[in-house]
Enzyme design. Structure first.
Site, short mmCIF file in Angstrom:
data_model
loop_
_atom_site.label_atom_id
_atom_site.label_comp_id
_atom_site.label_asym_id
_atom_site.label_seq_id
_atom_site.Cartn_x
_atom_site.Cartn_y
_atom_site.Cartn_z
N HIS A 1 -8.23 7.88 10.60
CA HIS A 1 -8.57 6.75 9.73
C HIS A 1 -10.06 6.47 9.79
CE1 HIS A 1 -4.58 5.60 8.42
NE2 HIS A 1 -4.17 5.92 9.63
N LYS B 1 -2.42 -7.33 6.24
CA LYS B 1 -3.10 -7.57 4.95
C LYS B 1 -2.18 -8.31 3.99
CE LYS B 1 -4.00 -3.97 2.28
NZ LYS B 1 -3.44 -4.15 0.92
#
Length: 899
Positions: free
Chosen positions: A135, A565
């Site tokens: 990532h 999120k």
């Protein structure tokens, strides 16, 4: 010894680094920059949120940025070294075992009545996996990391008590040379990372750490078990390091079958080079003469196959046998397409890993049978364990793809075969037609039909994975993960694609799979439905048969990033906890073994924080000896660049897993009514913020997200579609951006509103209830402890500077005002629940660390805001963009877990 005395070696290292940096900065950047850096170190907390200068030239700003970043990076090294030093000091002093150590965990298990038989039963079915992922938050280049390791090496040598003045001077000169090289090395890549670059970064940690740390950890566990229970038990190779790099194609169009093949081949090269090196080292060590020691008939037979025909080796059977093994290992690697060179001509390849292990066992048995057990217990034992752990593929590689991609491929296969229009079917019909196709060996794909490029690409990846399993071993690719899994048909769609590639086969009418099918539940809604989906899946006779082929073990992955999120910090944490509890019940009812895969990031907003505490705070029954955890971004370098630190981090994972599985917590209270109420209120507060008019504009302008999207820190794009929607924005740059602007919003927002609403509703009794829960609930303790670290690293003064970049001043004031109000409410809530009067009151180590680096981090934040303002006035200013990237780099290194 006082805390001050304990820190004297650290203070000495910091002073040494400070002197060396002072010389380098004065010589390389000029006395003016050095004076500015020294002034930064002396600024008060109030001054640190004020602008550094009314106007700085990009060149001056860049020099200042690099200096601050270098200070933060080198101070990290000194602190890591000090942590290792303190652990050694504890062991030398005979101190009580520390939390996270095997000795403490096993001692607690013994005290709790756990027998050696119970431990052995858990170990037989155990799995502890740290999974490296690519990532995009690792901003450090390998060249820079190499320099950091050199600094650490020289600092360690300078601590020796018997150094002569001349040796000390030579080491300090070497240290300074490394710092000069770091100063003159570009920290920012001028090119976009390719997946192959990420593969190189991933495999680099094996020679650095894992080849040494993992066999040593197994030996340490074996010794500790014997010391605790007075007897040993077989120790399977249950501790593994895995990887996603080269198999994860969710949102990354750059991963294809060729990249998958390259990842496995490159990994294999690192493994085979290690085996050849160790066999050559054993060849040097095992010079035993047949005149002096006996050897087994099997060893004699193995030695007879040797390519080493030197007269001097005629009476040295172990060396002759090792030469034969080297020749076969070389041939095996070459047959697998691995680029290798060896001392002996390649001989007959090993058929598989087991055949190589059998030859190693011949050496081991012969040594032990003839008075050489001490030699067998050394390098040979480590190699035997290494081959069992790393195989011919180094790391098990996971496949991962978005559920919608699987659906599209299945839809096209159905369409080209003249079957139903898959996308138009409801969930029940999808499951029905997929089960129909899974029940027959007939394939849907035809080589005589044309398919879209995307379908061909996906099927080619699965076919390549099947071939890799046949060549390198079934464990080379063990998982296929479905991102955004939401329903049973998502699992069955993947199963159909695996069947098309031969990774699921019908044997006597029963399905047999060579990989685990792993759902990844990410959003709040998907977490809520996760147990329902698995219950429905387990109700299918076909899937029950598939589970039988996998030892009745089912892995489930939980997404910390997207759930945060989606729902904010507190709601994400609670929904993850609740999902685990429901899954434990579901799996128990279905008589299926659960293995949870925690998709954690480095930052608290993405599930980060101390691994030991996080594992110990899991719901009862959710660990059961089996756990996998992702290791991402800059956290990989922080945890695994050094064998001692890497071994300690892996040990903590194992200790927590065993303790949570066999002992657990005697008082793990989680009042669902209270946490449901807190979660609902936190969710409302968070969604009101992110859904507020103009919020996305605020985010894009009050953080460096657009600059991050241009930074060459990963092979994947920052968003799946565009930067216009929070839904499409990837969770990683979302968290990374808030960290850079020092708001750290994903790690705390909503908690203040939730606690305030709870106390307003329940009064002082409510406050007392929360305080009681904090004392009794490991889950609540971890949630607040991690949040405390985030609050300590945040700085609303600097965040206000970033808010000043928003063109719409009314919007900026409104949204920043809301953020600041929530920040103040969250601090009040934390103090009210914990009884603390200051952040990090009970964590002096982190407090000291932050006090050392915050002046430089704050300066980097202010410079970043000023440079962003300049870049927006002059969008083509490449020098300003480069300087911004340097601030991102320095801030990430200083915060240590920003992504």
């Amino acid at each position: 010894m006082s805390d001050l005395d304990k820190d004297l070696p650290l203070r000495a290292d910091l002073a040494r680094l400070d002197r060396a940096l002072a010389e380098v900065l004065s010589e390389q950047a000029g006395p003016e920059v050095y004076a500015e850096v020294r002034a930064i170190a002396g600024r008060s907390a109030e001054e640190r949120s004020q602008p550094l200068a009314a106007e700085l030239s990009p060149a001056a700003a860049m020099a200042l940025v690099r200096a601050c970043g270098l200070y933060a990076q080198l101070f990290n090294i000194a602190e890591d070294l000090h942590h290792v030093r303190r652990r050694r000091a504890h062991r030398q002093a005979g101190s009580a075992p520390q939390q996270g150590s095997l000795s403490r965990a096993l001692g607690k298990l013994k005290a709790d009545g756990v027998s050696i038989a119970m431990l052995a039963d858990t170990l037989r079915d155990a799995y502890v996996g740290a999974i490296l992922t690519a990532h995009p938050t690792e901003v450090q280049r390998q060249s820079v990391l190499d320099g950091h390791r050199a600094v650490r090496r020289f600092l360690g040598k300078l601590a020796a008590a018997d150094l002569t003045p001349e040796e000390e001077g030579e080491l300090e000169a070497k240290l300074k040379r490394v710092i000069v090289a770091l100063w003159q090395t570009s920290e920012i890549r001028h090119f976009k990372l390719a997946v192959k670059d990420e593969i190189e970064n991933g495999v680099a940690y094996h020679p650095l750490t894992f080849f040494q740390a993992l066999p040593a950890l197994y030996q340490r566990l074996d010794r500790q078990i014997e010391a605790t229970w007075g007897q040993t038990t077989p120790l399977p190779s249950f501790i593994r390091v895995g990887s996603w790099i080269g198999g994860d194609r969710d949102g990354n169009p750059n991963v294809d079958a060729a990249v998958l093949r390259h990842a496995v081949t490159r990994q294999a090269q690192v493994a085979f080079e290690h085996y050849l090196y160790e066999l050559a080292a054993l060849y040097r060590e095992l010079s035993l003469s047949q005149r002096l020691v006996g050897v087994s008939p099997a060893l004699v037979a193995l030695a007879a196959l040797t390519p080493d025909q030197e007269e001097s080796r005629r009476e040295e059977p172990y060396r002759r046998a090792l030469a034969a093994m080297e020749a076969r290992v070389l041939a095996t690697g070459l047959q697998l397409g691995v680029s290798l060179s060896g001392r002996w001509p390649a001989d007959r390849p090993y058929a598989d890993q087991a055949e190589f292990q059998a030859d190693l066992a011949v050496l081991d048995a012969s040594l032990r049978e003839h008075g050489s057990a001490a030699l067998a217990d050394g390098r040979l034992a480590e190699l035997i364990r290494a081959v069992d752990v790393f195989g011919f593929f180094l790391m098990p590689l996971d496949l991962r793809q978005f559920a919608g991609s699987h659906e599209a491929v299945v839809g096209e296969l159905f369409a080209r075969a003249g079957l139903e229009e898959f996308a138009a079917l409801d969930e029940a019909a999808r499951s029905r037609v997929l089960l129909r196709e899974l029940a027959t060996p007939r394939l849907l794909y035809s080589p005589y039909l044309d398919y879209s490029a995307e379908t061909e690409k996906e099927l080619a990846i699965f076919r390549e994975a099947a071939l890799i399993q046949r060549q390198f071993g079934a464990d080379a690719i063990g998982q296929s993960i479905i991102s955004n899994c939401a329903q049973v048909s998502d699992m069955l769609a993947l199963a159909l694609l695996l069947k098309e590639a031969g990774m699921i086969r019908l044997v006597d009418g029963q399905p047999r799979s060579s990989v685990n099918l792993v759902p990844l539940f990410e959003t709040i809604a998907d977490l809520d439905r996760s147990a329902q989906v698995m219950t429905a899946l387990f109700a299918l006779p076909w899937y029950q048969q598939l589970l039988d082929s996998r030892g009745r073990m089912q892995e489930v992955m939980l997404g910390y990033s997207d759930s945060n999120k989606d729902g904010g910090y507190l709601t994400s944490q609670w929904q993850l906890y609740q999902a685990e509890k429901r899954l434990v019940r579901c799996f128990a009812d279905g008589r299926v073994k659960l293995r949870l895969f925690h998709g954690r990031g480095g930052s608290v907003g993405r599930g980060g924080g101390p691994s030991f505490e996080a594992i110990m705070a899991q719901p009862a029954g959710s660990v059961a000896g089996r756990i996998r955890i992702t290791e991402q971004g800059e956290v990989i370098a922080s945890k695994y660049s050094d064998p001692a630190i890497g071994g300690r981090n892996l040990e903590a994972l194992v200790a927590a897993t065993l303790e949570a599985s066999l002992s657990g917590c005697a008082s793990c209270e989680t009042d669902e009514t209270v946490f449901d109420e807190l979660s609902d209120a936190a969710y409302r507060a968070y969604r009101e913020l992110v859904e507020a008019p103009g919020f996305m504009q605020y985010f894009l302008e009050a953080t460096p997200i657009n600059a991050i999207a241009k930074l060459n820190i990963g092979s994947r794009p920052a968003s799946r579609k565009s930067l216009a929607s929070i839904k499409d924005l990837r969770a990683i740059p979302w968290v990374f951006s808030w960290s850079q602007s020092r708001v750290m919003l994903p790690g705390w927002f909503g908690v203040g509103s939730a606690v305030r609403a709870f106390i307003e509703r329940h009064g002082e009794a409510g406050r007392a209830r929360l305080q009681s829960l904090y004392r009794s609930s490991p889950f609540f303790q971890v949630v607040l402890s991690n949040m405390e670290q985030v609050l300590a690293k945040a700085d609303l003064g600097i965040a206000r500077r970033f808010a000043g970049l928003v063109e719409d001043r009314a919007l900026a004031e409104a949204l920043f005002g809301r953020i600041q109000a929530e920040w103040e409410a969250t601090l009040d809530a934390f103090y009210a629940i914990t009884g603390q009067s200051a952040l990090l009151e009970k964590n002096p180590t982190l407090h000291r660390s932050l006090e050392t680096r915050l002046p430089y981090l704050d300066a980097l934040g202010l410079l970043q805001a000023e440079l962003l303002s300049r870049l927006r006035r002059q969008p083509d200013d490449a020098e300003a963009l480069y300087a911004i990237h340097l601030t991102i780099n320095g801030t990430s290194a200083g915060l240590r877990n920003s992504g």
